[in-house]
Design a protein around this motif. Structure first.
Motif, PDB file in Angstrom:
ATOM      1  N   ARG A   1       0.802  -1.052  -0.063  1.00 30.83           N
ATOM      2  CA  ARG A   1       0.054  -0.061  -0.069  1.00 30.83           C
ATOM      3  C   ARG A   1       0.910   1.299   0.052  1.00 30.83           C
ATOM      4  O   ARG A   1       1.548   1.432   0.789  1.00 30.83           O
ATOM      5  CB  ARG A   1      -0.886  -0.008   1.219  1.00 30.83           C
ATOM      6  N   GLU A   2       0.773   2.019  -1.108  1.00 29.88           N
ATOM      7  CA  GLU A   2       1.642   3.283  -1.312  1.00 29.88           C
ATOM      8  C   GLU A   2       0.519   4.479  -1.479  1.00 29.88           C
ATOM      9  O   GLU A   2      -0.505   4.556  -1.964  1.00 29.88           O
ATOM     10  CB  GLU A   2       2.338   3.268  -2.483  1.00 29.88           C
ATOM     11  N   GLY A   3       0.958   5.507  -0.329  1.00 30.60           N
ATOM     12  CA  GLY A   3       0.180   6.607  -0.225  1.00 30.60           C
ATOM     13  C   GLY A   3       0.694   7.746  -1.362  1.00 30.60           C
ATOM     14  O   GLY A   3       1.918   7.875  -1.208  1.00 30.60           O
TER      15      GLY A   3
ATOM     16  N   VAL B   1      -4.827  15.921  -0.852  1.00 30.41           N
ATOM     17  CA  VAL B   1      -5.631  14.653  -0.284  1.00 30.41           C
ATOM     18  C   VAL B   1      -4.660  13.437  -0.607  1.00 30.41           C
ATOM     19  O   VAL B   1      -3.879  13.578  -1.528  1.00 30.41           O
ATOM     20  CB  VAL B   1      -6.989  14.650  -1.102  1.00 30.41           C
ATOM     21  N   ARG B   2      -5.079  12.413   0.128  1.00 27.68           N
ATOM     22  CA  ARG B   2      -4.143  11.313   0.155  1.00 27.68           C
ATOM     23  C   ARG B   2      -5.034  10.056  -0.336  1.00 27.68           C
ATOM     24  O   ARG B   2      -6.030   9.905   0.056  1.00 27.68           O
ATOM     25  CB  ARG B   2      -3.438  10.902   1.370  1.00 27.68           C
ATOM     26  N   VAL B   3      -4.296   9.541  -1.523  1.00 27.29           N
ATOM     27  CA  VAL B   3      -4.886   8.516  -2.079  1.00 27.29           C
ATOM     28  C   VAL B   3      -4.129   7.076  -2.114  1.00 27.29           C
ATOM     29  O   VAL B   3      -2.826   7.310  -1.811  1.00 27.29           O
ATOM     30  CB  VAL B   3      -5.515   8.423  -3.540  1.00 27.29           C
ATOM     31  N   PHE B   4      -4.432   6.061  -1.843  1.00 26.19           N
ATOM     32  CA  PHE B   4      -3.653   4.716  -1.954  1.00 26.19           C
ATOM     33  C   PHE B   4      -3.785   3.763  -3.087  1.00 26.19           C
ATOM     34  O   PHE B   4      -4.942   3.400  -3.759  1.00 26.19           O
ATOM     35  CB  PHE B   4      -3.964   4.119  -0.571  1.00 26.19           C
ATOM     36  N   LEU B   5      -2.469   3.108  -3.245  1.00 27.51           N
ATOM     37  CA  LEU B   5      -2.512   2.239  -4.489  1.00 27.51           C
ATOM     38  C   LEU B   5      -1.630   1.194  -4.319  1.00 27.51           C
ATOM     39  O   LEU B   5      -0.520   1.195  -3.374  1.00 27.51           O
ATOM     40  CB  LEU B   5      -2.164   2.567  -6.003  1.00 27.51           C
TER      41      LEU B   5
END
Length: 151
Positions: free
Chosen positions: A111-113, A119-123
């Motif tokens: 999981r990388e932010g 804003v922060r998203v994760f993938l």
């Protein structure tokens, strides 16, 4: 879709997911774009969430449980389509992909932010996203994986 549509939808998504109780990930074409690869057309944003968080999203958002019939190789325990943002968002809990007659779970481990406009998203990390795209096996997914290998 335009880059502005992606950015505005990611902003809304990140704000909605800020209170998530469990880890969540953007996968698919939007994740490829966020990693700097060439996603081709981004038709929607695919998000893997827990069942608990998807249930909470159903309480807050106008979601529909109508998966795209053109994606028969995918199924999930629960699905939610959020069509209000500029770009549709597909939430999936318990995602599986059909490969050689067998349903295989799709559950990221890394999981990388990424911060996008405050804003922060994760993938998933790039190597894991490549593996997920290869698992999907469609031509467009293999092409997306190839662009990530060349970064």
């Amino acid at each position: 879709m335009a880059e502005a549509s992606l950015a505005s939808t990611l902003d809304l998504l990140a704000r909605e997911m800020a209170g998530a109780e469990d880890a969540w990930w953007i996968i698919g074409s939007a994740a490829v774009a966020l990693h700097g690869g060439d996603p081709g057309t981004i038709a929607d944003i695919d998000v893997i969430v827990s069942r608990r968080d998807l249930d909470a999203l159903y309480d807050r958002l106008p979601l529909s449980d109508t998966p795209d019939e053109g994606k028969a190789i995918f199924r999930s325990q629960r699905f939610g389509l959020w069509s209000e943002p500029a770009m549709p968002v597909e939430f999936m809990a318990g995602l599986e992909v059909l490969r050689e007659g067998e349903w295989l779970p799709v559950q990221p481990r890394t999981r990388e932010g990424i911060d996008i406009g405050g804003v922060r998203v994760f993938l998933p990390e790039r190597a894991e996203l490549i593996a997920i795209l290869e698992l999907f096996g469609r031509e467009k997914d293999r092409a997306r994986a190839a662009t990530l290998r060349n970064i």
